[in-house]
Write a protein that holds these residues in place. Structure first.
Motif, short mmCIF file in Angstrom:
data_model
loop_
_atom_site.label_atom_id
_atom_site.label_comp_id
_atom_site.label_asym_id
_atom_site.label_seq_id
_atom_site.Cartn_x
_atom_site.Cartn_y
_atom_site.Cartn_z
N GLY A 1 38.37 40.33 51.95
CA GLY A 1 38.81 41.46 51.14
C GLY A 1 40.23 41.35 50.63
O GLY A 1 40.62 42.09 49.71
N SER A 2 41.00 40.42 51.18
CA SER A 2 42.39 40.25 50.73
C SER A 2 42.48 39.84 49.27
O SER A 2 43.54 39.91 48.66
CB SER A 2 43.12 39.24 51.61
OG SER A 2 42.59 37.93 51.42
N GLY A 3 41.36 39.41 48.71
CA GLY A 3 41.35 39.05 47.29
C GLY A 3 41.04 40.22 46.39
O GLY A 3 40.69 40.02 45.21
N SER A 4 41.18 41.45 46.88
CA SER A 4 40.79 42.63 46.12
C SER A 4 41.61 42.85 44.85
O SER A 4 41.17 43.53 43.93
CB SER A 4 40.88 43.88 47.00
OG SER A 4 42.21 44.08 47.47
N SER A 5 42.81 42.28 44.80
CA SER A 5 43.62 42.45 43.59
C SER A 5 43.06 41.65 42.41
O SER A 5 43.38 41.93 41.25
CB SER A 5 45.07 42.02 43.85
OG SER A 5 45.12 40.66 44.23
N ILE A 6 42.22 40.66 42.69
CA ILE A 6 41.61 39.83 41.65
C ILE A 6 40.13 40.18 41.47
O ILE A 6 39.64 40.33 40.35
CB ILE A 6 41.75 38.33 42.00
CG1 ILE A 6 43.21 37.96 42.22
CG2 ILE A 6 41.12 37.47 40.89
CD1 ILE A 6 44.09 38.18 41.01
N SER A 7 39.42 40.31 42.59
CA SER A 7 37.99 40.60 42.54
C SER A 7 37.75 41.99 43.12
O SER A 7 38.01 42.22 44.30
CB SER A 7 37.20 39.55 43.34
OG SER A 7 35.84 39.84 43.36
N THR A 8 37.26 42.91 42.30
CA THR A 8 37.05 44.27 42.80
C THR A 8 35.83 44.34 43.73
O THR A 8 35.74 45.24 44.56
CB THR A 8 36.82 45.25 41.65
OG1 THR A 8 35.72 44.80 40.85
CG2 THR A 8 38.07 45.31 40.77
#
Length: 389
Positions: free
Chosen positions: A241-248
C-alpha cells in the motif's frame, strides 16, 4: 478420413504442426514468447507429456500435461495440469477434442497422477469426460490507501531475492499445512528463484511471511502474500500500500478466505475477477490417500463409484477417515450406499457440500445419517489457485 485419426506421442517432427494449430487457436506468439514456448516443448516431448491426434501424417490436435503438485486439505497431491489443448479449426465439432482428451487421461493415469486439473475454454467436453468445477482463481481490488494504513511497523521486513526461494517454500509449506489449504500449486525451488529474480517482481520477506508484487497495467498487483500472524499480514500489506501515491488501487490474487478481507476497513471491489478451474479424480484410492482431511473427522462408510471413462475407479469401495488421513479400499459390502459418478466424486473431493452434489444429481442413495460425517471429512476453506497455466 475418420479411420485415419489416431493418437500419437508428439515428437520433434510435429513441432511446426503444433505451432500452426496453436496459432489458429490462440494467436501468434511474439519472438521472445515463441523461443520460450519452443524451449518448454522439448521438455514435454522428452517426458511423453504431450499427446496429439494425427490425420494420416498431419498433426491436427495436441495437449500438454504439466507435472504439478497441488495442495489438498493441507497435503500435497500430484496433479496433471492440462494446457495448450488445441484442435485445428477444420476438425472442430467432429469428436477430435474428445479423442485427444481421452488420450490425455490415459497418459496421465499411465504416469501415475491421482488428479488432473485445467482451466476450461468450454465446460461441455470436460464434463462429459468427468471433470467438474473445483475452485477459482480470484482477483480482488483494494484501495491502496486502506492497505497503507494497516500498520505492522513493529515487524521486520526486508527485500528478498532468488537466494530466498527455499525460505519462501518453507513458509508456504508450513502455513498451508496448518490451515489445510486446498488448490494452490507447488512449484520447484529453481522456478521460484527465477520468479524472485525477475525485474518486475518486488519481493519482501518477514520471519513468518512474504509478499511478491509488481506493476501491471498501471496498477500494483499482488501475485502472492502469505503471513503466519496478524502483525506480519499488516506489515506486508502496508508495504504494498505504500505505493498509494501512484496507484490508487491494488489488485491481488488471493483466496476468498484470506485474512486481508477482515483486516481492511473498506471491502474489496464488489465484482472480483474469477477464473474457474476444473478437477478430475484419475485414481480414486491414490487421490484419497494423498489428500488431507478434517482432523476431527471420523468416517467409515461404503461408496459405489461409477466412472464411465476410467474403469479402475468403478466399483464398491470402503472410505475410512481418521486423524486427518483417509483411505479407499475395495469393499465386499452389500446393501444401499452413497453412489457417485466421476463428476460427483470430484466435486466432493474438492469440498463441495454433499447436499449440493445431491441436488445437482451427481450423488444419490446412501443413508442420510452419513451425509454430515462425509461433508465434515471433506470440508475446508474455499479451493483456489494463484497461477494460470
Amino acid at each position: 478420413m475418420a479411420d485415419d485419426l489416431r493418437l500419437v506421442d508428439v515428437e520433434s517432427k510435429h513441432v511446426d504442426d503444433v505451432y500452426r494449430v496453436r496459432s489458429r487457436s490462440f494467436g501468434l506468439l511474439g519472438a521472445g514468447d515463441r523461443e520460450e514456448w519452443l524451449s518448454n516443448m522439448q521438455g514435454f516431448i522428452d517426458d511423453r507429456r504431450i499427446v496429439g491426434v494425427v490425420d494420416g501424417d498431419e498433426l491436427i490436435a495436441s495437449a500438454r500435461i504439466w507435472d504439478f503438485e497441488q495442495w489438498w486439505g493441507g497435503r500435497k497431491v500430484r496433479m496433471a495440469g492440462i494446457a495448450g489443448v488445441v484442435v485445428a479449426p477444420e476438425y472442430r465439432g467432429r469428436g477430435v477434442g474428445s479423442k485427444l482428451m481421452r488420450g490425455v487421461l490415459a497418459r496421465s493415469v499411465e504416469q501415475g497422477y491421482p488428479l488432473s486439473g485445467l482451466y476450461p475454454a468450454t465446460t461441455v467436453i470436460y464434463r462429459h469426460l468427468g471433470y467438474e468445477f473445483a475452485g477459482g482463481r480470484f482477483r480482488y481490488t483494494f484501495p491502496a490507501a486502506e492497505l497503507r494504513s494497516l500498520g505492522g511497523k513493529e515487524v521486520s521486513v526486508r527485500r528478498a531475492g532468488p537466494d530466498d526461494a527455499k525460505r519462501f517454500l518453507e513458509i508456504v509449506g508450513q502455513l498451508h499445512a496448518e490451515a489445510r489449504i486446498s488448490g494452490p500449486l507447488v512449484w520447484p525451488e529453481a522456478k521460484v528463484a527465477e520468479w524472485l529474480g525477475e525485474e518486475n517482481s518486488f519481493c519482501y520477506l518477514a520471519d513468518d511471511g512474504f509478499v511478491v508484487y509488481g506493476w501491471e497495467g498501471g496498477k500494483l498487483r499482488v501475485e502472492e502474500l502469505v503471513a503466519g500472524s496478524e502483525a506480519t499480514a499488516r506489515a506486508l500489506w502496508s508495504v504494498v500500500g505504500s505505493g498509494s501515491s501512484i496507484s490508487t488501487d491494488v489488485e491481488a490474487y488471493m483466496s476468498p478466505d484470506d485474512p486481508a478481507h477482515l483486516l481492511v476497513d473498506k471491502e474489496a471491489d464488489k465484482q472480483p475477477t474469477i477464473e474457474h478451474w476444473m478437477l478430475r479424480v484419475l485414481d480414486a484410492p491414490a487421490a484419497i490417500a494423498a489428500r488431507g482431511f478434517a482432523p476431527g473427522a471420523s468416517l467409515e462408510v461404503d461408496l459405489e463409484l461409477d466412472d464411465s471413462e476410467l474403469a479402475g475407479n468403478s466399483g464398491r469401495w470402503h472410505l475410512s477417515v481418521s486423524d486427518g488421513v483417509g483411505s479407499l479400499t475395495p469393499s465386499n459390502g452389500t446393501g444401499e450406499t452413497l453412489r457417485l459418478g466421476s463428476r460427483g466424486l470430484t466435486a466432493l473431493y474438492a469440498g463441495t457440500p454433499l447436499a449440493t452434489v445431491r441436488r445437482a444429481g451427481l450423488a444419490w442413495g446412501g443413508a442420510a445419517a452419513d451425509d454430515g460425517a462425509i461433508e465434515t471429512a471433506f470440508a475446508g476453506a474455499t479451493s483456489y489457485m494463484l497461477d494460470y497455466f
